[in-house]
Scaffold this motif. Sequence first.
Motif, PDB file in Angstrom:
ATOM      1  N   LEU A 174      33.028  31.209   3.904  1.00 50.38           N
ATOM      2  CA  LEU A 174      31.784  30.492   3.688  1.00 50.38           C
ATOM      3  C   LEU A 174      30.629  31.483   3.603  1.00 50.38           C
ATOM      4  O   LEU A 174      30.666  32.558   4.205  1.00 50.38           O
ATOM      5  N   ARG A 175      29.604  31.091   2.869  1.00 46.56           N
ATOM      6  CA  ARG A 175      28.426  31.944   2.811  1.00 46.56           C
ATOM      7  C   ARG A 175      27.722  31.920   4.160  1.00 46.56           C
ATOM      8  O   ARG A 175      27.638  30.878   4.813  1.00 46.56           O
ATOM      9  N   GLY A 176      27.239  33.058   4.598  1.00 45.15           N
ATOM     10  CA  GLY A 176      26.541  33.134   5.862  1.00 45.15           C
ATOM     11  C   GLY A 176      25.238  32.358   5.832  1.00 45.15           C
ATOM     12  O   GLY A 176      24.661  32.109   4.768  1.00 45.15           O
ATOM     13  N   ALA A 177      24.786  31.954   7.012  1.00 45.21           N
ATOM     14  CA  ALA A 177      23.526  31.220   7.145  1.00 45.21           C
ATOM     15  C   ALA A 177      22.595  32.000   8.067  1.00 45.21           C
ATOM     16  O   ALA A 177      23.011  32.476   9.125  1.00 45.21           O
ATOM     17  N   SER A 191      21.362  36.635  13.127  1.00 46.59           N
ATOM     18  CA  SER A 191      21.735  37.102  11.786  1.00 46.59           C
ATOM     19  C   SER A 191      20.814  38.230  11.348  1.00 46.59           C
ATOM     20  O   SER A 191      19.641  38.293  11.741  1.00 46.59           O
ATOM     21  N   VAL A 192      21.345  39.117  10.528  1.00 48.26           N
ATOM     22  CA  VAL A 192      20.578  40.268  10.056  1.00 48.26           C
ATOM     23  C   VAL A 192      19.637  39.838   8.938  1.00 48.26           C
ATOM     24  O   VAL A 192      20.045  39.163   7.991  1.00 48.26           O
ATOM     25  N   GLY A 210      27.979  37.405   2.007  1.00 51.88           N
ATOM     26  CA  GLY A 210      26.594  37.653   1.644  1.00 51.88           C
ATOM     27  C   GLY A 210      25.719  38.068   2.799  1.00 51.88           C
ATOM     28  O   GLY A 210      24.494  37.914   2.743  1.00 51.88           O
ATOM     29  N   GLN A 211      26.340  38.602   3.842  1.00 52.19           N
ATOM     30  CA  GLN A 211      25.602  39.016   5.036  1.00 52.19           C
ATOM     31  C   GLN A 211      26.034  40.395   5.499  1.00 52.19           C
ATOM     32  O   GLN A 211      27.158  40.830   5.232  1.00 52.19           O
ATOM     33  N   LEU A 212      25.116  41.048   6.230  1.00 50.39           N
ATOM     34  CA  LEU A 212      25.491  42.180   7.058  1.00 50.39           C
ATOM     35  C   LEU A 212      25.961  41.571   8.380  1.00 50.39           C
ATOM     36  O   LEU A 212      25.167  41.018   9.124  1.00 50.39           O
ATOM     37  N   THR A 213      27.260  41.667   8.650  1.00 45.05           N
ATOM     38  CA  THR A 213      27.833  40.919   9.770  1.00 45.05           C
ATOM     39  C   THR A 213      27.942  41.730  11.059  1.00 45.05           C
ATOM     40  O   THR A 213      27.851  41.159  12.150  1.00 45.05           O
ATOM     41  N   ILE A 216      15.033  28.779  17.792  1.00 43.58           N
ATOM     42  CA  ILE A 216      15.508  28.551  16.428  1.00 43.58           C
ATOM     43  C   ILE A 216      17.023  28.436  16.458  1.00 43.58           C
ATOM     44  O   ILE A 216      17.681  28.974  17.351  1.00 43.58           O
ATOM     45  N   PRO A 217      17.618  27.733  15.487  1.00 44.18           N
ATOM     46  CA  PRO A 217      19.074  27.600  15.463  1.00 44.18           C
ATOM     47  C   PRO A 217      19.748  28.950  15.243  1.00 44.18           C
ATOM     48  O   PRO A 217      19.175  29.865  14.636  1.00 44.18           O
ATOM     49  N   ARG A 218      20.977  29.044  15.703  1.00 40.24           N
ATOM     50  CA  ARG A 218      21.760  30.249  15.448  1.00 40.24           C
ATOM     51  C   ARG A 218      22.172  30.322  13.981  1.00 40.24           C
ATOM     52  O   ARG A 218      22.373  29.300  13.328  1.00 40.24           O
ATOM     53  N   GLY A 219      22.310  31.553  13.507  1.00 39.35           N
ATOM     54  CA  GLY A 219      22.854  31.755  12.183  1.00 39.35           C
ATOM     55  C   GLY A 219      24.374  31.670  12.198  1.00 39.35           C
ATOM     56  O   GLY A 219      24.995  31.412  13.229  1.00 39.35           O
ATOM     57  N   ARG A 220      24.959  31.895  11.035  1.00 38.67           N
ATOM     58  CA  ARG A 220      26.420  31.883  10.914  1.00 38.67           C
ATOM     59  C   ARG A 220      26.857  33.104  10.125  1.00 38.67           C
ATOM     60  O   ARG A 220      26.357  33.366   9.030  1.00 38.67           O
ATOM     61  N   LYS A 221      27.786  33.882  10.690  1.00 43.64           N
ATOM     62  CA  LYS A 221      28.333  35.020   9.966  1.00 43.64           C
ATOM     63  C   LYS A 221      29.150  34.526   8.782  1.00 43.64           C
ATOM     64  O   LYS A 221      29.849  33.514   8.870  1.00 43.64           O
TER      65      LYS A 221
END
Length: 317
Positions: free
Chosen positions: A214-217, A222-223, A77-80, A69-74
Amino acid sequence: MSTLINGLHHVTTIAGDAQRNVDFYTDILGLRLVKKTINFDAPDVYHLYYGDETGSPGTILTFFPYGRIPRGRKGAGQLTYTAFSVPTASLSYWIDRLNTYSIAFAGPYKRFNETYIRFDDFDGMGIELVANDDDLRTGWATGPVPAQFAIRGFHTVTLNEANPDATIKLLTESMDHRLVAEEAGRFRFVAGPSVAAGSGSGSFVDVQHAAGELRGAQGAGSVHHVAFATDNHQTQVAIRERLIDNGFMPTEILDRNYFKSIYYREPGGVLFEIATNPPGFAIDEPVASLGRELKLPEWYEPRRAQIEAGLPPISVK
């Protein structure tokens, strides 16, 4: 108002390859694989739990490894970053260990008078190790990392928030957290009996003001959600009622075999869970053999052969 939440319970993250995930958290970080089960909502995917010897609340990092699966982006709106507590004298050991395994890291840095280093796992999941001698937990004392250096459990989770005020209101008015420190746009809260900024490992939530980010993806690294601990079914019912009274919409109580759970979104977008401390991970296998066999909830047992055939083989060295 009575205290219904007493710290962190677990953090659940999305991963890619299952074996690489096992290798990183058991071989490199020295955590114990305490449960090998499935995502109850997607039974074709593992749910892997790592923690101390018994998977105590406040030590448990869990993963859904989805494969390619693709990587997320910090981002906002995320637990980083999930921070673990380690003894102060062990920090040089961990720096050497990360170098040995060619894991790039940043730091040491200082924050709230504590020293920490920061790095990512193989999927980009953000991890910190915080030097802290106030944490009396022992971690997994018989793992690949010597006991005197072993990870003790969680220290802090960091919520990256574009507009932190509503999240702070939720934590303080509905979730028994108190502000104990503030530094450079970061607000530290603690739940449960700990009352000072340096004495609450496993109970800290940092809210970081992520102005302009930017909003996380969501994706690998990603959490997925963070779970907070509550004592039992009765306290979970009470916190659920409190959340409803304060305008939130938690799910019904769901049976996760090893704890019961409710879920809801905090205002910034991070998925929150409230999980009961009991019954724990020894409910279906002895402590001595935790994590060795695939455990399924009873309603999936009739499909065991099909489920096992669809999961990639994994092993712990």
